[in-house]
Design a protein around this motif. Sequence first.
Motif, short mmCIF file in Angstrom:
data_model
loop_
_atom_site.label_atom_id
_atom_site.label_comp_id
_atom_site.label_asym_id
_atom_site.label_seq_id
_atom_site.Cartn_x
_atom_site.Cartn_y
_atom_site.Cartn_z
N ASN A 62 0.83 -1.21 0.00
CA ASN A 62 0.00 0.00 0.00
C ASN A 62 0.86 1.27 0.00
O ASN A 62 0.51 2.26 -0.64
N PHE A 131 10.63 -12.17 -7.51
CA PHE A 131 9.81 -10.97 -7.75
C PHE A 131 9.08 -10.56 -6.46
O PHE A 131 8.93 -9.37 -6.18
N ASP A 147 8.01 -9.89 -20.56
CA ASP A 147 6.66 -10.34 -20.94
C ASP A 147 6.64 -11.12 -22.25
O ASP A 147 5.62 -11.72 -22.58
N GLU B 53 -6.05 -1.00 -0.24
CA GLU B 53 -5.38 -1.40 -1.46
C GLU B 53 -6.31 -1.27 -2.67
O GLU B 53 -5.91 -0.77 -3.73
N LEU B 56 -6.61 2.36 -3.56
CA LEU B 56 -5.38 2.87 -4.18
C LEU B 56 -5.24 2.37 -5.62
O LEU B 56 -4.88 3.12 -6.53
N LYS B 57 -5.56 1.08 -5.83
CA LYS B 57 -5.41 0.53 -7.19
C LYS B 57 -6.41 1.15 -8.16
O LYS B 57 -6.09 1.38 -9.33
N ARG B 59 -7.54 4.13 -7.93
CA ARG B 59 -7.03 5.50 -8.17
C ARG B 59 -5.91 5.46 -9.22
O ARG B 59 -5.85 6.32 -10.10
N ILE B 60 -5.05 4.46 -9.13
CA ILE B 60 -3.97 4.32 -10.12
C ILE B 60 -4.54 4.10 -11.51
O ILE B 60 -4.11 4.74 -12.48
N LEU B 63 -5.91 7.38 -12.80
CA LEU B 63 -4.86 8.33 -13.20
C LEU B 63 -4.21 7.91 -14.53
O LEU B 63 -3.94 8.75 -15.38
N ARG B 64 -3.99 6.60 -14.70
CA ARG B 64 -3.40 6.14 -15.97
C ARG B 64 -4.34 6.44 -17.13
O ARG B 64 -3.89 6.82 -18.22
N LYS B 90 3.71 0.13 -23.68
CA LYS B 90 2.65 -0.07 -22.67
C LYS B 90 1.90 -1.37 -22.93
O LYS B 90 1.56 -2.10 -22.00
N MET B 93 3.72 -4.28 -21.76
CA MET B 93 3.85 -4.36 -20.29
C MET B 93 2.51 -4.66 -19.61
O MET B 93 2.44 -4.71 -18.38
N ILE B 154 1.47 -10.40 -15.51
CA ILE B 154 2.61 -10.02 -16.35
C ILE B 154 3.84 -10.80 -15.87
O ILE B 154 3.75 -11.58 -14.92
N ALA B 156 6.37 -9.94 -14.19
CA ALA B 156 6.78 -9.66 -12.80
C ALA B 156 5.67 -9.91 -11.80
O ALA B 156 5.84 -9.62 -10.61
N ASN B 170 -0.19 -8.99 -5.28
CA ASN B 170 -0.45 -8.54 -3.91
C ASN B 170 -1.93 -8.31 -3.61
O ASN B 170 -2.26 -7.75 -2.57
N ASN B 226 -2.80 -3.33 -12.91
CA ASN B 226 -2.95 -2.18 -12.00
C ASN B 226 -1.91 -2.19 -10.87
O ASN B 226 -2.07 -1.51 -9.87
N LEU B 228 2.47 -2.27 -9.80
CA LEU B 228 3.57 -1.30 -9.90
C LEU B 228 4.74 -1.83 -10.71
O LEU B 228 4.91 -3.04 -10.86
N PHE B 229 5.54 -0.90 -11.20
CA PHE B 229 6.81 -1.25 -11.84
C PHE B 229 7.90 -0.46 -11.11
O PHE B 229 7.87 0.76 -11.12
#
Lengths: 218, 242
Positions: A62, A131, A147, B53, B56-57, B59-60, B63-64, B90, B93, B154, B156, B170, B226, B228-229
């Motif tokens: 978070n 990861f 990917d 969480e 927040l996700k 919201r991400i 924004l994207r 993009k 990814m 993905i 990661a 997560n 949604n 992070l990198f």
Amino acid sequence: MKLFKQNTEYTTPQIIILAATGLLLGFLLITQSRYFTSYVTTLGRDSGENVFRKIQMLKTSNNDLAEEISKLELQLQEVSNQALALETINKDIQKNKLITGDIAIYGPGIEIEIGTQLSDIWFTDIVNELFAAGVQAVSINSLRLTDTTIGFDKLPNGQIMLNNVILTPPYKFAVIGEKTNIKQVIETSGGIIERLKSTYQDFNYKITEKDRIEMSKI
Amino acid sequence: MSNSIKIISVCTGIFVGVLMTVQFRTSTPAASSYPLDQLEAQKQLIKEYIDEEAVLKSRISLLRDKIDTSLKNNEALIKTSNLETLNRLKASMGLTLKSGEGFTIELNDSPFIDRDNIPKEEPGLVYAADIRDLVNLLRSHKVEGIAINGQRVIAASTITSVGNTVMINNSHLAPPFTVSAIGDFDSLMLRLQDPATLTDLQKRVTENGIRFSIQKSPYVILPVYNGLFHTNFIQAATNETI
């Protein structure tokens, strides 16, 4: 058989002592066997229940998400500004190329060399654990994972193939990230190294912290 | 006391001593040593983090989307080639919606099992390891994209479990696990018929009641990743031919 014939010689305190000892012995045997079973089962392919680990993971995740929101809000302001938009896009392109494998990269990290021949499931588990430990880039025997990477495939003769390349030991996992933290996570009790040790009796590995790990472009 | 009895007593004593030593040296994580109110507080804390969480996700994602819209509005000013490059990156990814012909696989616990009240290592449960194996199979099958219960997977992505809880990117996920993928259905079916494929899962489907079904779909939509990198430890090499 001679012992049984001597039974008549036992005194009452002796019988009581023997009975109590037998009871204690039985209790300890059962308890120990249950603990041992429990200990072995927690060393499966996934980590055992740990509520503190769960809370820590959620908290860290978070915090990272909140940080990403701040960055995206700034990026939104920049792309809304015509003067800054082009520069922001170029920065975003450069950042994304680091991830997609369009350019060669380097950074601090660790190298894990495994001399034992592993089955395919352990490759997915190791990469997953890396990861989860926060690594930012991974390569195996110099093959960078992105990917566009095809999954690990087991050939009929037991060999492992990745991107049409056969992987043979020693397997070299090179990772870029916060080296001390990654090493601690994978070597922690119940972590991937311990699980591998419990699976392969001849498991041998070496971890080297490095200031510069290099990975070529795809 | 006869000699035999003495010998038996000494041997028993030694055996009990060894057992007690082993017993007290065995380090096993206790299932629970906390009072109920503390456990309840921990559960509440986890729930709060999960709720946070989700907010927040979302919201991400919002924004994207806004950034994409803003870029489109400025398209005339931004070199088309730059925008094309950005969109291509993009897409690779997982930062764009993806759709196409594919299939969905549903993976669920045995109907006789209550996930919240079962011991560890119950073979009728779907574990994170099962999902990882399935994802790896799909990747080796060269699918174009994968999502599980609305989470884009993905390279990661992490598929982990904490106890009996499965977490992907997560995010907490509950069964049934619906794996959507864009790719060739028929060749995957051939692969799944091979007894050497997903051996452990196949065995548990047959013997322990795990539910596994696959369905071809003419139009699968995969959501945008949604998560992070992180790239703060990565540097671009000046010599790209390293």
